[in-house]
Design a protein around this motif. Sequence first.
Motif, PDB file in Angstrom:
ATOM      1  N   LYS A   1       0.822  -1.211   0.000  1.00 27.91           N
ATOM      2  CA  LYS A   1       0.000   0.000   0.000  1.00 27.91           C
ATOM      3  C   LYS A   1       0.853   1.258   0.000  1.00 27.91           C
ATOM      4  O   LYS A   1       0.547   2.241  -0.675  1.00 27.91           O
ATOM      5  N   ASN A   2       1.935   1.243   0.765  1.00 30.16           N
ATOM      6  CA  ASN A   2       2.775   2.438   0.865  1.00 30.16           C
ATOM      7  C   ASN A   2       3.400   2.817  -0.467  1.00 30.16           C
ATOM      8  O   ASN A   2       3.528   3.996  -0.790  1.00 30.16           O
ATOM      9  N   LYS A   3       3.782   1.832  -1.269  1.00 34.15           N
ATOM     10  CA  LYS A   3       4.454   2.123  -2.537  1.00 34.15           C
ATOM     11  C   LYS A   3       3.520   2.760  -3.565  1.00 34.15           C
ATOM     12  O   LYS A   3       3.976   3.391  -4.520  1.00 34.15           O
ATOM     13  N   ASN A   4       2.204   2.551  -3.414  1.00 35.70           N
ATOM     14  CA  ASN A   4       1.228   3.339  -4.179  1.00 35.70           C
ATOM     15  C   ASN A   4       1.381   3.186  -5.693  1.00 35.70           C
ATOM     16  O   ASN A   4       1.176   4.133  -6.459  1.00 35.70           O
ATOM     17  N   ASN A   5       1.740   1.981  -6.160  1.00 39.39           N
ATOM     18  CA  ASN A   5       1.988   1.775  -7.590  1.00 39.39           C
ATOM     19  C   ASN A   5       0.752   1.999  -8.460  1.00 39.39           C
ATOM     20  O   ASN A   5       0.875   2.276  -9.662  1.00 39.39           O
ATOM     21  N   GLU A   6      -0.418   1.897  -7.866  1.00 37.84           N
ATOM     22  CA  GLU A   6      -1.633   2.017  -8.674  1.00 37.84           C
ATOM     23  C   GLU A   6      -1.756   3.402  -9.314  1.00 37.84           C
ATOM     24  O   GLU A   6      -2.416   3.555 -10.346  1.00 37.84           O
ATOM     25  N   ILE A   7      -1.119   4.417  -8.750  1.00 41.65           N
ATOM     26  CA  ILE A   7      -1.250   5.765  -9.297  1.00 41.65           C
ATOM     27  C   ILE A   7      -0.660   5.850 -10.698  1.00 41.65           C
ATOM     28  O   ILE A   7      -1.169   6.561 -11.570  1.00 41.65           O
ATOM     29  N   ILE A   8       0.425   5.101 -10.965  1.00 40.85           N
ATOM     30  CA  ILE A   8       1.028   5.091 -12.305  1.00 40.85           C
ATOM     31  C   ILE A   8       0.153   4.294 -13.271  1.00 40.85           C
ATOM     32  O   ILE A   8      -0.011   4.672 -14.436  1.00 40.85           O
ATOM     33  N   ILE A   9      -0.418   3.197 -12.796  1.00 38.67           N
ATOM     34  CA  ILE A   9      -1.333   2.418 -13.650  1.00 38.67           C
ATOM     35  C   ILE A   9      -2.508   3.288 -14.074  1.00 38.67           C
ATOM     36  O   ILE A   9      -2.909   3.295 -15.253  1.00 38.67           O
ATOM     37  N   ARG A  10      -3.059   4.036 -13.136  1.00 36.49           N
ATOM     38  CA  ARG A  10      -4.188   4.926 -13.466  1.00 36.49           C
ATOM     39  C   ARG A  10      -3.738   6.052 -14.404  1.00 36.49           C
ATOM     40  O   ARG A  10      -4.484   6.463 -15.311  1.00 36.49           O
ATOM     41  N   ALA A  11      -2.524   6.538 -14.214  1.00 35.23           N
ATOM     42  CA  ALA A  11      -2.018   7.638 -15.046  1.00 35.23           C
ATOM     43  C   ALA A  11      -1.836   7.201 -16.501  1.00 35.23           C
ATOM     44  O   ALA A  11      -2.229   7.927 -17.422  1.00 35.23           O
ATOM     45  N   ILE A  12      -1.252   6.022 -16.711  1.00 30.41           N
ATOM     46  CA  ILE A  12      -1.049   5.592 -18.105  1.00 30.41           C
ATOM     47  C   ILE A  12      -2.365   5.210 -18.762  1.00 30.41           C
ATOM     48  O   ILE A  12      -2.515   5.333 -19.984  1.00 30.41           O
ATOM     49  N   ALA A  13      -3.340   4.761 -17.959  1.00 31.49           N
ATOM     50  CA  ALA A  13      -4.665   4.488 -18.511  1.00 31.49           C
ATOM     51  C   ALA A  13      -5.301   5.782 -19.002  1.00 31.49           C
ATOM     52  O   ALA A  13      -5.949   5.818 -20.066  1.00 31.49           O
TER      53      ALA A  13
ATOM     54  N   CYS B   1       9.070  -4.128 -10.719  1.00 26.06           N
ATOM     55  CA  CYS B   1      10.001  -5.155 -10.253  1.00 26.06           C
ATOM     56  C   CYS B   1       9.826  -5.329  -8.749  1.00 26.06           C
ATOM     57  O   CYS B   1      10.000  -4.381  -7.986  1.00 26.06           O
ATOM     58  N   GLY B   2       9.433  -6.535  -8.326  1.00 20.08           N
ATOM     59  CA  GLY B   2       9.214  -6.799  -6.911  1.00 20.08           C
ATOM     60  C   GLY B   2       7.967  -7.632  -6.687  1.00 20.08           C
ATOM     61  O   GLY B   2       7.118  -7.766  -7.574  1.00 20.08           O
ATOM     62  N   GLU B   3       7.875  -8.185  -5.500  1.00 13.71           N
ATOM     63  CA  GLU B   3       6.699  -8.969  -5.122  1.00 13.71           C
ATOM     64  C   GLU B   3       5.998  -8.287  -3.949  1.00 13.71           C
ATOM     65  O   GLU B   3       6.520  -7.345  -3.358  1.00 13.71           O
ATOM     66  N   GLY B   4       4.798  -8.775  -3.621  1.00 13.87           N
ATOM     67  CA  GLY B   4       4.073  -8.199  -2.501  1.00 13.87           C
ATOM     68  C   GLY B   4       2.614  -8.610  -2.527  1.00 13.87           C
ATOM     69  O   GLY B   4       2.103  -9.097  -3.537  1.00 13.87           O
ATOM     70  N   LYS B   5       1.942  -8.382  -1.420  1.00 14.36           N
ATOM     71  CA  LYS B   5       0.564  -8.848  -1.275  1.00 14.36           C
ATOM     72  C   LYS B   5      -0.424  -8.107  -2.164  1.00 14.36           C
ATOM     73  O   LYS B   5      -1.554  -8.571  -2.349  1.00 14.36           O
ATOM     74  N   LEU B   6      -0.025  -6.973  -2.746  1.00 12.71           N
ATOM     75  CA  LEU B   6      -0.949  -6.226  -3.601  1.00 12.71           C
ATOM     76  C   LEU B   6      -0.812  -6.574  -5.085  1.00 12.71           C
ATOM     77  O   LEU B   6      -1.477  -5.976  -5.920  1.00 12.71           O
ATOM     78  N   ARG B   7       0.025  -7.537  -5.404  1.00 12.47           N
ATOM     79  CA  ARG B   7       0.222  -7.846  -6.826  1.00 12.47           C
ATOM     80  C   ARG B   7      -1.087  -8.216  -7.512  1.00 12.47           C
ATOM     81  O   ARG B   7      -1.391  -7.691  -8.599  1.00 12.47           O
ATOM     82  N   ASP B   8      -1.855  -9.101  -6.928  1.00 11.09           N
ATOM     83  CA  ASP B   8      -3.119  -9.521  -7.547  1.00 11.09           C
ATOM     84  C   ASP B   8      -4.054  -8.339  -7.748  1.00 11.09           C
ATOM     85  O   ASP B   8      -4.705  -8.210  -8.796  1.00 11.09           O
ATOM     86  N   LYS B   9      -4.122  -7.467  -6.762  1.00  6.26           N
ATOM     87  CA  LYS B   9      -4.997  -6.301  -6.847  1.00  6.26           C
ATOM     88  C   LYS B   9      -4.553  -5.361  -7.966  1.00  6.26           C
ATOM     89  O   LYS B   9      -5.376  -4.813  -8.713  1.00  6.26           O
ATOM     90  N   LEU B  10      -3.238  -5.178  -8.100  1.00  9.03           N
ATOM     91  CA  LEU B  10      -2.710  -4.299  -9.140  1.00  9.03           C
ATOM     92  C   LEU B  10      -2.935  -4.895 -10.530  1.00  9.03           C
ATOM     93  O   LEU B  10      -3.254  -4.172 -11.479  1.00  9.03           O
ATOM     94  N   GLU B  11      -2.785  -6.200 -10.643  1.00  9.22           N
ATOM     95  CA  GLU B  11      -3.041  -6.860 -11.925  1.00  9.22           C
ATOM     96  C   GLU B  11      -4.522  -6.725 -12.310  1.00  9.22           C
ATOM     97  O   GLU B  11      -4.849  -6.481 -13.481  1.00  9.22           O
ATOM     98  N   LYS B  12      -5.379  -6.864 -11.331  1.00  7.27           N
ATOM     99  CA  LYS B  12      -6.814  -6.714 -11.570  1.00  7.27           C
ATOM    100  C   LYS B  12      -7.155  -5.295 -11.991  1.00  7.27           C
ATOM    101  O   LYS B  12      -7.948  -5.061 -12.908  1.00  7.27           O
ATOM    102  N   LEU B  13      -6.537  -4.302 -11.353  1.00  7.32           N
ATOM    103  CA  LEU B  13      -6.773  -2.901 -11.696  1.00  7.32           C
ATOM    104  C   LEU B  13      -6.342  -2.620 -13.136  1.00  7.32           C
ATOM    105  O   LEU B  13      -7.070  -1.951 -13.892  1.00  7.32           O
ATOM    106  N   ALA B  14      -5.175  -3.122 -13.514  1.00  2.84           N
ATOM    107  CA  ALA B  14      -4.689  -2.911 -14.879  1.00  2.84           C
ATOM    108  C   ALA B  14      -5.659  -3.499 -15.903  1.00  2.84           C
ATOM    109  O   ALA B  14      -5.919  -2.889 -16.955  1.00  2.84           O
ATOM    110  N   LYS B  15      -6.211  -4.652 -15.583  1.00  2.00           N
ATOM    111  CA  LYS B  15      -7.181  -5.279 -16.484  1.00  2.00           C
ATOM    112  C   LYS B  15      -8.462  -4.465 -16.569  1.00  2.00           C
ATOM    113  O   LYS B  15      -9.021  -4.255 -17.654  1.00  2.00           O
ATOM    114  N   GLU B  16      -8.939  -3.986 -15.416  1.00  2.00           N
ATOM    115  CA  GLU B  16     -10.160  -3.183 -15.389  1.00  2.00           C
ATOM    116  C   GLU B  16     -10.008  -1.895 -16.192  1.00  2.00           C
ATOM    117  O   GLU B  16     -10.968  -1.430 -16.818  1.00  2.00           O
TER     118      GLU B  16
END
Length: 369
Positions: A209-221, A233-248
């Motif tokens: 959550k702290n790394k806030n990667n979703e903001i870049i996914i939303r920006a490029i969308a 690059c990296g692993e973490g518990k939010l990977r599935d959520k971020l992959e789902k967001l990119a698909k949405e």
Amino acid sequence: MHAVIITNRVKRYVNGFKIMIEPLMELGYEVTWAGDFTEFKEDINAIPCNIYQVNFRSNPFNINNIKAYFQLRRLFNEKQVELVHCNTPIGGVLGRICAKQAKIKRIIYTAHGFHFYEGAPLINKILFKKGEQYLAKITDTLITINNEDYQAAKKFILHSNGRLFLTHGAGIDTDITNKLDLQDVEKKRKEIKVPLMAKVIFSAGELNKNKNNEIIIRAIAKLNNPNIYYVLCGEGKLRDKLEKLAKELGVEDKVIFLGFRTDVLELLQAVDIFAMTSFREGLPRSLMEAMVAGLPCIVSNIRGNRDLIHQEKGGYLSHPKDVNEFKNSIDKLVNDLDLTIQMGEFNKQVVKKFDIKTVKDEMKKIYME
């Protein structure tokens, strides 16, 4: 003379540890490194000092920290220690308390990022700040690594004749790119499945959550530019959520998850822009590595990032929740090659003052105080 370095979990013998241990040894100290070595991934015999297992846990309510307290007490009872250098929140608390009880002559603490940072929850600003103010009274030397923490620490009352310092973090090898056996960009991009002519934004770190990667996914969308890719690059518990967001958002083919990698420095040579969108940082090493690689950086406008990136010179600083600011920053850089080169060269010059040799010298002078 005997000195003890206290850290939390240790996986590798990296710069952050070298800049403490090696200067002390050069000054003639026998050094013991107290930390949790249960997940150490390298040859532990390569560590140049004594090691001492302590069952630290990052959760302050974990029962293992009670055991850690008594382990430290035992260490201080067994050895005639003159100097203790504490790091990490739990190590900083338990280490300073135990050192005070053992009447150790000099207690040093490095704050890698106070929890009462600008924008932190109110409870952090009350609870954690009070805790640091109390512990400062038993601290002889307090070291900060970013300007925001340094300004906050100026208001603390340290132990009699205590000193406050601002250093350049853990240090980084600013000449590392000249030592790498680099693959050519075409080969590296083919490996990570990114077209050679694409504009690539890159982030490295745990997917949380702290790394806030979703903001870049939303920006490029929002940009809807088929030539822009985002590589994480990296692993973490939010990977599935971020992959789902990119698909949405319809950009799943433009967002690439590499998982854990050991070739981050090589990957930095094959991308165009570095992104760090965290809500909280101390002085981020991955951002410094991107600067060494000569990349322009789009980052959140928070402490640590502000110490490294100069607005509109080395990149852009934006509010961590403002998608449009990040979108506009990306748009400017992907459409102006000269600007990306100019910013990248600026960053390569700025980061030189954070070189590990500089930081080792800083630490050596502090130990000699």
